[in-house]
Design a protein around this motif. Structure first.
Motif, PDB file in Angstrom:
ATOM      1  N   ARG A  78       0.829  -1.207   0.000  1.00 54.58           N
ATOM      2  CA  ARG A  78       0.000   0.000   0.000  1.00 54.58           C
ATOM      3  C   ARG A  78       0.872   1.268   0.000  1.00 54.58           C
ATOM      4  NH1 ARG A  78      -5.430   0.843   0.894  1.00 54.58           N
ATOM      5  NH2 ARG A  78      -5.624  -1.018  -0.409  1.00 54.58           N
ATOM      6  N   THR A  79       2.163   1.132   0.337  1.00 56.63           N
ATOM      7  CA  THR A  79       3.042   2.314   0.254  1.00 56.63           C
ATOM      8  C   THR A  79       2.957   2.925  -1.147  1.00 56.63           C
ATOM      9  OG1 THR A  79       4.944   0.937  -0.327  1.00 56.63           O
ATOM     10  CG2 THR A  79       4.731   1.535   1.986  1.00 56.63           C
ATOM     11  N   VAL A  80       2.794   2.054  -2.149  1.00 53.06           N
ATOM     12  CA  VAL A  80       2.738   2.532  -3.539  1.00 53.06           C
ATOM     13  C   VAL A  80       1.513   3.421  -3.755  1.00 53.06           C
ATOM     14  CG1 VAL A  80       2.396   1.761  -5.921  1.00 53.06           C
ATOM     15  CG2 VAL A  80       4.067   0.616  -4.462  1.00 53.06           C
ATOM     16  N   GLY A  81       0.363   2.935  -3.326  1.00 54.51           N
ATOM     17  CA  GLY A  81      -0.866   3.724  -3.476  1.00 54.51           C
ATOM     18  C   GLY A  81      -0.775   5.033  -2.699  1.00 54.51           C
ATOM     19  N   TRP A  82      -0.289   4.944  -1.463  1.00 52.02           N
ATOM     20  CA  TRP A  82      -0.166   6.161  -0.650  1.00 52.02           C
ATOM     21  C   TRP A  82       0.705   7.197  -1.367  1.00 52.02           C
ATOM     22  CZ3 TRP A  82       1.186   2.756   4.182  1.00 52.02           C
ATOM     23  CH2 TRP A  82      -0.001   2.299   4.777  1.00 52.02           C
ATOM     24  N   LEU A  83       1.829   6.721  -1.937  1.00 52.21           N
ATOM     25  CA  LEU A  83       2.758   7.668  -2.574  1.00 52.21           C
ATOM     26  C   LEU A  83       2.176   8.249  -3.859  1.00 52.21           C
ATOM     27  CD1 LEU A  83       6.011   5.646  -1.902  1.00 52.21           C
ATOM     28  CD2 LEU A  83       5.490   7.929  -0.992  1.00 52.21           C
ATOM     29  N   ALA A  84       1.489   7.402  -4.636  1.00 52.99           N
ATOM     30  CA  ALA A  84       0.879   7.906  -5.876  1.00 52.99           C
ATOM     31  C   ALA A  84      -0.162   8.975  -5.542  1.00 52.99           C
ATOM     32  CB  ALA A  84       0.241   6.747  -6.650  1.00 52.99           C
ATOM     33  N   GLN A  85      -0.967   8.722  -4.510  1.00 54.45           N
ATOM     34  CA  GLN A  85      -2.031   9.664  -4.120  1.00 54.45           C
ATOM     35  C   GLN A  85      -1.427  10.932  -3.505  1.00 54.45           C
ATOM     36  OE1 GLN A  85      -5.486   9.017  -4.319  1.00 54.45           O
ATOM     37  NE2 GLN A  85      -5.460   6.863  -4.905  1.00 54.45           N
ATOM     38  N   TRP A  86      -0.358  10.764  -2.759  1.00 55.74           N
ATOM     39  CA  TRP A  86       0.321  11.907  -2.124  1.00 55.74           C
ATOM     40  C   TRP A  86       0.866  12.851  -3.193  1.00 55.74           C
ATOM     41  CZ3 TRP A  86       5.890  12.185  -2.440  1.00 55.74           C
ATOM     42  CH2 TRP A  86       6.451  13.244  -1.725  1.00 55.74           C
ATOM     43  N   GLU A  87       1.519  12.268  -4.206  1.00 54.00           N
ATOM     44  CA  GLU A  87       2.104  13.110  -5.253  1.00 54.00           C
ATOM     45  C   GLU A  87       1.005  13.779  -6.078  1.00 54.00           C
ATOM     46  OE1 GLU A  87       4.721  11.331  -8.268  1.00 54.00           O
ATOM     47  OE2 GLU A  87       6.060  13.022  -7.875  1.00 54.00           O
ATOM     48  N   GLU A  88      -0.056  13.036  -6.370  1.00 55.41           N
ATOM     49  CA  GLU A  88      -1.164  13.623  -7.125  1.00 55.41           C
ATOM     50  C   GLU A  88      -1.748  14.808  -6.362  1.00 55.41           C
ATOM     51  OE1 GLU A  88      -4.610  11.508  -9.601  1.00 55.41           O
ATOM     52  OE2 GLU A  88      -5.164  11.658  -7.491  1.00 55.41           O
ATOM     53  N   MET A  89      -1.883  14.644  -5.040  1.00 54.26           N
ATOM     54  CA  MET A  89      -2.422  15.726  -4.208  1.00 54.26           C
ATOM     55  C   MET A  89      -1.515  16.961  -4.251  1.00 54.26           C
ATOM     56  SD  MET A  89      -1.878  17.200  -0.995  1.00 54.26           S
ATOM     57  CE  MET A  89      -0.695  16.015  -0.406  1.00 54.26           C
ATOM     58  N   LEU A  90      -0.198  16.728  -4.138  1.00 50.36           N
ATOM     59  CA  LEU A  90       0.734  17.861  -4.117  1.00 50.36           C
ATOM     60  C   LEU A  90       0.705  18.647  -5.428  1.00 50.36           C
ATOM     61  CD1 LEU A  90       3.957  16.449  -2.404  1.00 50.36           C
ATOM     62  CD2 LEU A  90       2.443  18.208  -1.505  1.00 50.36           C
ATOM     63  N   LEU A  91       0.510  17.929  -6.541  1.00 51.88           N
ATOM     64  CA  LEU A  91       0.575  18.573  -7.857  1.00 51.88           C
ATOM     65  C   LEU A  91      -0.780  19.127  -8.304  1.00 51.88           C
ATOM     66  CD1 LEU A  91       2.968  16.095  -9.705  1.00 51.88           C
ATOM     67  CD2 LEU A  91       3.521  18.199  -8.469  1.00 51.88           C
ATOM     68  N   ASP A  92      -1.804  18.916  -7.501  1.00 52.65           N
ATOM     69  CA  ASP A  92      -3.150  19.364  -7.865  1.00 52.65           C
ATOM     70  C   ASP A  92      -3.326  20.817  -7.411  1.00 52.65           C
ATOM     71  OD1 ASP A  92      -5.833  19.922  -8.029  1.00 52.65           O
ATOM     72  OD2 ASP A  92      -6.502  18.025  -7.135  1.00 52.65           O
ATOM     73  N   PRO A  93      -3.435  21.756  -8.342  1.00 50.73           N
ATOM     74  CA  PRO A  93      -3.515  23.160  -7.937  1.00 50.73           C
ATOM     75  C   PRO A  93      -4.771  23.489  -7.130  1.00 50.73           C
ATOM     76  CG  PRO A  93      -3.830  22.921 -10.316  1.00 50.73           C
ATOM     77  CD  PRO A  93      -3.458  21.565  -9.793  1.00 50.73           C
ATOM     78  N   GLU A  94      -5.775  22.614  -7.196  1.00 45.61           N
ATOM     79  CA  GLU A  94      -7.011  22.887  -6.436  1.00 45.61           C
ATOM     80  C   GLU A  94      -6.899  22.500  -4.965  1.00 45.61           C
ATOM     81  OE1 GLU A  94     -10.920  23.225  -8.891  1.00 45.61           O
ATOM     82  OE2 GLU A  94     -10.489  21.139  -8.396  1.00 45.61           O
ATOM     83  N   GLN A  95      -5.888  21.690  -4.636  1.00 42.72           N
ATOM     84  CA  GLN A  95      -5.804  21.200  -3.257  1.00 42.72           C
ATOM     85  C   GLN A  95      -5.341  22.272  -2.284  1.00 42.72           C
ATOM     86  OE1 GLN A  95      -6.893  18.410  -1.855  1.00 42.72           O
ATOM     87  NE2 GLN A  95      -7.693  17.741  -3.837  1.00 42.72           N
ATOM     88  N   ARG A  96      -5.866  22.196  -1.077  1.00 39.83           N
ATOM     89  CA  ARG A  96      -5.506  23.114   0.014  1.00 39.83           C
ATOM     90  C   ARG A  96      -5.193  22.253   1.226  1.00 39.83           C
ATOM     91  NH1 ARG A  96      -5.845  25.820  -3.667  1.00 39.83           N
ATOM     92  NH2 ARG A  96      -7.020  27.695  -4.143  1.00 39.83           N
ATOM     93  N   ILE A  97      -4.708  22.845   2.273  1.00 35.49           N
ATOM     94  CA  ILE A  97      -4.508  22.074   3.493  1.00 35.49           C
ATOM     95  C   ILE A  97      -5.858  21.487   3.932  1.00 35.49           C
ATOM     96  CG2 ILE A  97      -4.757  24.099   5.009  1.00 35.49           C
ATOM     97  CD1 ILE A  97      -2.614  22.771   6.833  1.00 35.49           C
ATOM     98  N   ALA A  98      -5.845  20.201   4.308  1.00 35.09           N
ATOM     99  CA  ALA A  98      -7.099  19.540   4.706  1.00 35.09           C
ATOM    100  C   ALA A  98      -7.577  20.144   6.018  1.00 35.09           C
ATOM    101  CB  ALA A  98      -6.876  18.037   4.871  1.00 35.09           C
TER     102      ALA A  98
END
Ligand code: ACO
Length: 431
Positions: A387-407
């Motif tokens: 699951r480290t793979v999924g966590w990392l893929a989702q983490w990077e997608e979140m960081l690169l998403d300009p719409e994301q803000r601090i949760a």
């Protein structure tokens, strides 16, 4: 027809039109709905995020009503049949299946990063002899942040790539050391000539052999189990990874938090709980009595039910088939009979059927892991490694998403209204 939603606020009689895109309205569009100028505006109340999309994602698709799971569009059944864990990991992280050269290079890079710094091993040696391996795993993952301070630069692409390689490569090494610690055995260094899961088995089970040779069936079974566990969109631990990452914490720290969420018995700890439950039931004859206890609310069926899947968990079906292959090598576990009887009787009982309670990924995986020689404490760790793979893929997608803000969710406050501090001698005495 317009892609909008018209809302009538019966408190004020006002009407609002909010856009609908990809089946969603924006929660912020509700804020304009007020009863007075000082009203902060309408929020949606959704404990447990049962109907709230927190991101747009291109990684994993789950269709709960059809029992379908796709990684980057590819059905899980096809990946389990034809792919390898490292190839699937590349797919989840990079978005496409790798060509032969890319896969070779990716594999070489992972192998290169499998070793642990000697002080990481010293740190792991400090845990109690009976420390739960999941606690060791997540603490060590978090501690890696102190070994790799460059990880704090989360917006540097090169740094992100390096940390991803390190984490995917070192996760099995840390997991194996946690297991050896539990057993009081010396740690085993990685063998670069073996596959990802073959080497994992080597680091777990090698004793005095000059060269450890993994059993091909068990190696493939573990690889398939790893493929099945690699990602599952916005589940509790992935949401934790994204939430911690949204504060721009380094990925080791975020991953330690995600692994903590996974350790809970309602999430990745369910495989351990399922096996303990099957052992407690003990024989197929005792299943009906156990199901009666479940129906009175006395206990929950571990490894049953899912927030999203309502017809079946496609991973459970693949795991059930894998169990036959593994048992042909290891011999059958008598608890399999208990599990099959439980699934059969629950499947005939309206209580479970009406609540969509079917075996999930955690129901049969514990039986396979036990047959392969793992103690139940290791099961959540075996979930965390892939699951480290999924966590990392989702983490990077979140960081690169300009719409994301601090949760930062909102709340509906139900506490006391403003009041003045009461001096201690003026307070009511407790009984
Ligand atoms: N055993 C018995 N009853 C259950 C179970 C279960 N495993 N799961 C749900 N129910 C019942 C609830 O009691 C409830 O009944 P009610 O309507 O009469 O009150 C109804 O089904 C709905 O349950 P919720 O808890 O509201 O469902 P939710 O979507 O919040 O929970 C969860 C999903 C946590 C997976 C739940 O099914 C559960 O606790 N399962 C057991 C733990 C487990 O296997 N977790 C692993 C999930 S997969 C994964 O994380 C990889």
């Amino acid at each position: 027809m317009a892609d909008t939603l018209t809302i009538t606020d019966n408190r004020t009689g006002r009407r609002y039109e909010v856009p609908v895109a990809a089946g969603a309205i924006r929660a912020l569009d509700l804020r304009q709905i007020r009863t007075a100028p000082d009203d902060p505006g309408l929020v949606s109340y959704d404990p447990g995020f049962q109907n709230t999309a927190a991101c747009r994602s291109r990684i994993t698709y789950v269709d709960g009503a059809r029992g379908e799971l796709l990684y980057r569009g590819y059905p899980i059944e096809q990946l389990a049949e034809h792919s390898t864990f490292l190839e699937t990991a590349y797919l989840l992280l990079a978005g496409e299946l790798p060509g032969a050269d890319t896969l070779r290079a990716w594999t070489r890079e992972i192998v290169h990063h499998e070793m642990l710094h000697v002080k990481v091993k010293t740190l792991m040696g400090g845990f109690h002899d009976d420390a739960h391996p999941m606690g060791i795993f997540l603490s060590t993952m978090g501690a890696l942040a102190t070994f790799y301070p460059d990880a704090r630069d989360v917006f540097d692409e090169g740094s992100r790539r390096l940390q991803i390689l390190r984490i995917v490569a070192k996760a099995p090494t840390i997991a194996a050391c946690a297991y050896r610690h539990l057993r009081g055995l010396p740690y085993v260094d990685p063998d670069n000539t073996l596959s990802y899961t073959g080497n994992f088995l080597n680091m777990l089970f090698r004793m005095t052999e000059v060269k450890y040779q993994p059993h091909a069936v068990l190696e493939r079974a573990l690889d398939v189990l790893f493929i099945l566990h690699a990602d599952h969109e916005q589940n509790c631990s992935t949401s934790t990874m994204r939430a911690i990452g949204s504060a721009h914490a380094d990925p080791y720290t975020a991953l330690a938090g995600a692994a903590g969420a996974l350790s809970g018995p309602l999430h990745g700890g369910a495989n351990e709980a399922a096996l303990r439950m099957l052992a407690e039931i003990g024989s197929p004859a005792r299943v009906p009595a156990f199901l009666r206890r479940v129906k009175t609310g006395d206990v929950r069926l571990a490894g049953f039910g899912h927030r999203i899947y309502t017809v079946c968990d496609p991973r459970a079906a693949i795991i059930k088939r894998m169990a036959d292959l593994v048992f042909a090598v290891t011999g059958t576990d008598p608890l399999l009979e208990v599990a099959l009887e439980l699934e059969r009787l629950a499947g005939e009982d309206d209580y479970f059927v009406s609540r969509h309670l079917y075996p999930n990924v955690d129901f049969y995986s514990g039986l396979i892991y036990q047959a392969m020689g793992f103690p139940p404490e290791m099961f959540p760790v075996l979930f965390a490694v892939p699951r480290t793979v999924g966590w990392l893929a989702q983490w990077e997608e979140m960081l690169l998403d300009p719409e994301q803000r601090i949760a930062r969710p909102r709340q509906v406050y139900t506490g006391a209204a403003r009041r003045d501090y009461v001096p201690r001698d003026k307070r009511k005495q407790e009984a």
